[in-house]
Design a protein around this motif. Structure first.
Motif, PDB file in Angstrom:
ATOM      1  N   ARG A 206      42.778  41.324  45.770  1.00 46.69           N
ATOM      2  CA  ARG A 206      43.156  41.865  47.073  1.00 46.69           C
ATOM      3  C   ARG A 206      43.746  43.259  46.873  1.00 46.69           C
ATOM      4  O   ARG A 206      44.269  43.593  45.821  1.00 46.69           O
ATOM      5  N   TYR A 207      43.663  44.060  47.934  1.00 43.84           N
ATOM      6  CA  TYR A 207      44.221  45.400  47.859  1.00 43.84           C
ATOM      7  C   TYR A 207      45.717  45.332  47.582  1.00 43.84           C
ATOM      8  O   TYR A 207      46.436  44.534  48.164  1.00 43.84           O
ATOM      9  N   GLY A 208      46.176  46.169  46.672  1.00 41.18           N
ATOM     10  CA  GLY A 208      47.571  46.180  46.281  1.00 41.18           C
ATOM     11  C   GLY A 208      47.880  45.264  45.128  1.00 41.18           C
ATOM     12  O   GLY A 208      48.993  45.271  44.613  1.00 41.18           O
ATOM     13  N   GLU A 209      46.893  44.449  44.682  1.00 39.66           N
ATOM     14  CA  GLU A 209      47.121  43.508  43.593  1.00 39.66           C
ATOM     15  C   GLU A 209      46.289  43.858  42.358  1.00 39.66           C
ATOM     16  O   GLU A 209      46.098  43.026  41.484  1.00 39.66           O
ATOM     17  N   GLY A 210      45.789  45.078  42.314  1.00 44.10           N
ATOM     18  CA  GLY A 210      44.987  45.497  41.173  1.00 44.10           C
ATOM     19  C   GLY A 210      45.104  46.992  40.940  1.00 44.10           C
ATOM     20  O   GLY A 210      45.811  47.698  41.664  1.00 44.10           O
ATOM     21  N   VAL A 211      44.407  47.464  39.930  1.00 48.88           N
ATOM     22  CA  VAL A 211      44.390  48.881  39.590  1.00 48.88           C
ATOM     23  C   VAL A 211      42.942  49.296  39.379  1.00 48.88           C
ATOM     24  O   VAL A 211      42.055  48.469  39.124  1.00 48.88           O
ATOM     25  N   MET A 212      42.692  50.596  39.454  1.00 46.02           N
ATOM     26  CA  MET A 212      41.356  51.114  39.189  1.00 46.02           C
ATOM     27  C   MET A 212      41.204  51.329  37.676  1.00 46.02           C
ATOM     28  O   MET A 212      42.057  51.931  37.038  1.00 46.02           O
ATOM     29  N   ALA A 213      40.126  50.799  37.124  1.00 40.36           N
ATOM     30  CA  ALA A 213      39.867  50.918  35.686  1.00 40.36           C
ATOM     31  C   ALA A 213      38.360  50.966  35.471  1.00 40.36           C
ATOM     32  O   ALA A 213      37.586  50.448  36.280  1.00 40.36           O
ATOM     33  N   PRO A 214      37.917  51.594  34.378  1.00 40.88           N
ATOM     34  CA  PRO A 214      36.472  51.707  34.143  1.00 40.88           C
ATOM     35  C   PRO A 214      35.818  50.363  33.832  1.00 40.88           C
ATOM     36  O   PRO A 214      36.339  49.561  33.071  1.00 40.88           O
ATOM     37  N   PHE A 215      34.661  50.163  34.441  1.00 41.23           N
ATOM     38  CA  PHE A 215      33.820  48.992  34.183  1.00 41.23           C
ATOM     39  C   PHE A 215      32.390  49.504  34.095  1.00 41.23           C
ATOM     40  O   PHE A 215      31.839  50.009  35.063  1.00 41.23           O
ATOM     41  N   PHE A 216      31.803  49.434  32.900  1.00 41.77           N
ATOM     42  CA  PHE A 216      30.495  50.024  32.650  1.00 41.77           C
ATOM     43  C   PHE A 216      30.486  51.504  33.065  1.00 41.77           C
ATOM     44  O   PHE A 216      29.511  52.002  33.621  1.00 41.77           O
ATOM     45  N   GLY A 217      31.592  52.175  32.801  1.00 40.73           N
ATOM     46  CA  GLY A 217      31.673  53.603  33.089  1.00 40.73           C
ATOM     47  C   GLY A 217      31.968  53.941  34.536  1.00 40.73           C
ATOM     48  O   GLY A 217      32.065  55.129  34.882  1.00 40.73           O
ATOM     49  N   GLN A 218      32.141  52.958  35.388  1.00 36.42           N
ATOM     50  CA  GLN A 218      32.426  53.174  36.803  1.00 36.42           C
ATOM     51  C   GLN A 218      33.838  52.712  37.131  1.00 36.42           C
ATOM     52  O   GLN A 218      34.325  51.743  36.564  1.00 36.42           O
ATOM     53  N   SER A 219      34.476  53.407  38.047  1.00 36.25           N
ATOM     54  CA  SER A 219      35.822  53.030  38.457  1.00 36.25           C
ATOM     55  C   SER A 219      35.745  51.791  39.339  1.00 36.25           C
ATOM     56  O   SER A 219      35.044  51.782  40.360  1.00 36.25           O
ATOM     57  N   ALA A 220      36.445  50.734  38.941  1.00 33.48           N
ATOM     58  CA  ALA A 220      36.368  49.463  39.669  1.00 33.48           C
ATOM     59  C   ALA A 220      37.756  48.876  39.865  1.00 33.48           C
ATOM     60  O   ALA A 220      38.593  48.914  38.952  1.00 33.48           O
ATOM     61  N   LEU A 221      38.001  48.334  41.039  1.00 32.28           N
ATOM     62  CA  LEU A 221      39.267  47.656  41.307  1.00 32.28           C
ATOM     63  C   LEU A 221      39.336  46.400  40.437  1.00 32.28           C
ATOM     64  O   LEU A 221      38.456  45.546  40.486  1.00 32.28           O
ATOM     65  N   THR A 222      40.378  46.312  39.611  1.00 34.20           N
ATOM     66  CA  THR A 222      40.469  45.283  38.579  1.00 34.20           C
ATOM     67  C   THR A 222      41.813  44.565  38.677  1.00 34.20           C
ATOM     68  O   THR A 222      42.849  45.184  38.886  1.00 34.20           O
ATOM     69  N   MET A 223      41.785  43.252  38.491  1.00 32.67           N
ATOM     70  CA  MET A 223      43.001  42.461  38.623  1.00 32.67           C
ATOM     71  C   MET A 223      43.991  42.737  37.492  1.00 32.67           C
ATOM     72  O   MET A 223      43.602  43.051  36.371  1.00 32.67           O
ATOM     73  N   THR A 224      45.273  42.609  37.809  1.00 32.87           N
ATOM     74  CA  THR A 224      46.339  42.693  36.803  1.00 32.87           C
ATOM     75  C   THR A 224      46.934  41.317  36.520  1.00 32.87           C
ATOM     76  O   THR A 224      47.850  41.187  35.715  1.00 32.87           O
ATOM     77  N   LEU A 225      46.407  40.303  37.177  1.00 32.00           N
ATOM     78  CA  LEU A 225      46.908  38.941  37.022  1.00 32.00           C
ATOM     79  C   LEU A 225      46.853  38.478  35.573  1.00 32.00           C
ATOM     80  O   LEU A 225      47.809  37.876  35.056  1.00 32.00           O
ATOM     81  N   ILE A 226      45.746  38.744  34.894  1.00 34.59           N
ATOM     82  CA  ILE A 226      45.580  38.243  33.532  1.00 34.59           C
ATOM     83  C   ILE A 226      46.592  38.898  32.599  1.00 34.59           C
ATOM     84  O   ILE A 226      47.144  38.241  31.705  1.00 34.59           O
ATOM     85  N   ARG A 227      46.853  40.168  32.799  1.00 31.36           N
ATOM     86  CA  ARG A 227      47.893  40.854  32.013  1.00 31.36           C
ATOM     87  C   ARG A 227      49.238  40.155  32.207  1.00 31.36           C
ATOM     88  O   ARG A 227      49.977  39.919  31.241  1.00 31.36           O
ATOM     89  N   THR A 228      49.556  39.792  33.437  1.00 33.79           N
ATOM     90  CA  THR A 228      50.820  39.111  33.727  1.00 33.79           C
ATOM     91  C   THR A 228      50.899  37.773  32.997  1.00 33.79           C
ATOM     92  O   THR A 228      51.915  37.448  32.365  1.00 33.79           O
ATOM     93  N   LEU A 229      49.823  36.988  33.073  1.00 31.01           N
ATOM     94  CA  LEU A 229      49.812  35.682  32.414  1.00 31.01           C
ATOM     95  C   LEU A 229      49.976  35.825  30.905  1.00 31.01           C
ATOM     96  O   LEU A 229      50.734  35.075  30.267  1.00 31.01           O
ATOM     97  N   ALA A 230      49.268  36.793  30.324  1.00 33.27           N
ATOM     98  CA  ALA A 230      49.320  36.980  28.867  1.00 33.27           C
ATOM     99  C   ALA A 230      50.693  37.471  28.421  1.00 33.27           C
ATOM    100  O   ALA A 230      51.241  36.998  27.419  1.00 33.27           O
ATOM    101  N   GLN A 231      51.264  38.420  29.161  1.00 30.42           N
ATOM    102  CA  GLN A 231      52.561  38.972  28.771  1.00 30.42           C
ATOM    103  C   GLN A 231      53.673  37.928  28.855  1.00 30.42           C
ATOM    104  O   GLN A 231      54.549  37.866  27.989  1.00 30.42           O
TER     105      GLN A 231
END
Length: 307
Positions: A206-231
């Motif tokens: 959802r908007y506000g719950e991710g960051v823009m990061a490259p995916f196959f060279g394209q900027s894509a809205l990507t979740m930060t949830l997995i980072r939270t779980l791992a940390q």
């Protein structure tokens, strides 16, 4: 139309859709795998010949993400992608309707699963990144039938359909956690108990719950949830996907340890690392990836891209 009547209409519409979905599962879910895949293949070929929005989305995504491949090769991948998408649609009914023994019969191997079992036996807990490739529904059922598993999911827009999704995915013992604050807490508790948590890592948040990061060279809205779980847990992380084998021979499920820093201190770096893990899996069998997903149209600002 009054708000009361409008609410009643949406409630009845949800019931009708749920009934239709259950009927479709009852019909298509009884097809043997070869028949299900033949029907799905025909649907995919029709989608290709129709030249509609689905084909356009697939061709556009491939042009963006696999520019190193020639036009002819991308067209071959695009056509096969629609065929594999059709197979996956009918297979979902098969997977959601199948008994545990039926699922076991369709699985031809679970390569690398012993590493997950070892992580759980050590009490670490494990995060399974399961991208939209191959038959992720069957992969989730087969995995959840073997070890204590919590599956995170995004509730569908139609509330009535959520019940069907939960019933289908949890019937072999898996626990379901929606992708909200309560669901994140549930996933954290599962990891701290030394259990497995499965996440679809290539689904735009959802908007506000991710960051823009490259995916196959394209900027894509990507979740930060997995980072939270791992940390927060230090859990081991793995990728997993169910490859569709040729000639309706079944599925081979592949698991591999994550090597990228998905728990990086910088959320953008962690998201980029997550996307690289997904890319690695996708490149193993690009035609079985869900290129029909319009991921690049979603931006962190909440606005669609204009290009």
């Amino acid at each position: 139309m009054s708000k009361k009547r409008d609410t009643a209409w949406y409630r009845w519409r949800g019931r009708l859709r749920l009934a239709a979905a259950r009927a479709a599962l009852a019909i298509f879910g009884r097809l043997p795998l070869p028949a299900a895949q033949r029907l799905g293949s025909w649907l995919g070929k029709l989608a290709w010949m129709a030249r509609g929005s689905m084909r356009q989305t697939v061709e556009g995504n491939l042009a963006l993400c696999l520019p190193e491949t020639g036009q002819a090769q991308r067209e071959t991948i695009a056509r096969q992608t629609l065929i594999e998408t059709g197979k996956g649609l009918i297979e979902t009914a098969s997977a959601w309707h199948a008994s545990r023994s039926d699922i076991e019969a369709m699985v031809r191997g679970m390569n690398g699963f012993e590493a997950i079992e070892q992580a759980l036996a050590a009490g670490r807990g494990a995060i399974l990144l399961a991208p939209h490739i191959g038959n992720w529904e069957l992969g989730g059922l087969a995995t959840g039938a073997r070890v204590p598993t919590t599956i995170m999911y995004r509730p569908p827009r139609e509330p009535a359909m959520e019940r069907l999704l939960i019933e289908a995915r949890a019937r072999f013992g898996a626990s379901m956690a929606p992708a909200n604050l309560g669901g994140v807490r549930k996933a954290l508790r599962a990891l701290k108990r030394g259990e497995l948590v499965a996440v679809l890592p290539d689904q735009a948040p959802r908007y506000g719950e991710g960051v823009m990061a490259p995916f196959f060279g394209q900027s894509a809205l990507t979740m930060t949830l997995i980072r939270t779980l791992a940390q927060r847990t230090g859990a081991a992380a793995f990728t997993g996907w169910a490859e569709r084998l040729p000639d309706a021979r079944g599925f081979a499920i592949h698991y591999a340890p994550v090597t990228e820093p998905i728990d990086h201190e910088d959320p953008v770096e962690a998201a980029a690392a997550l996307n690289r893990e997904v890319e690695r899996v996708v490149r193993e069998k690009p035609s079985q990836y869900q290129w029909t997903y319009r991921r690049f149209q979603r931006q962190a600002s909440g606005r669609g891209r204009r290009d």
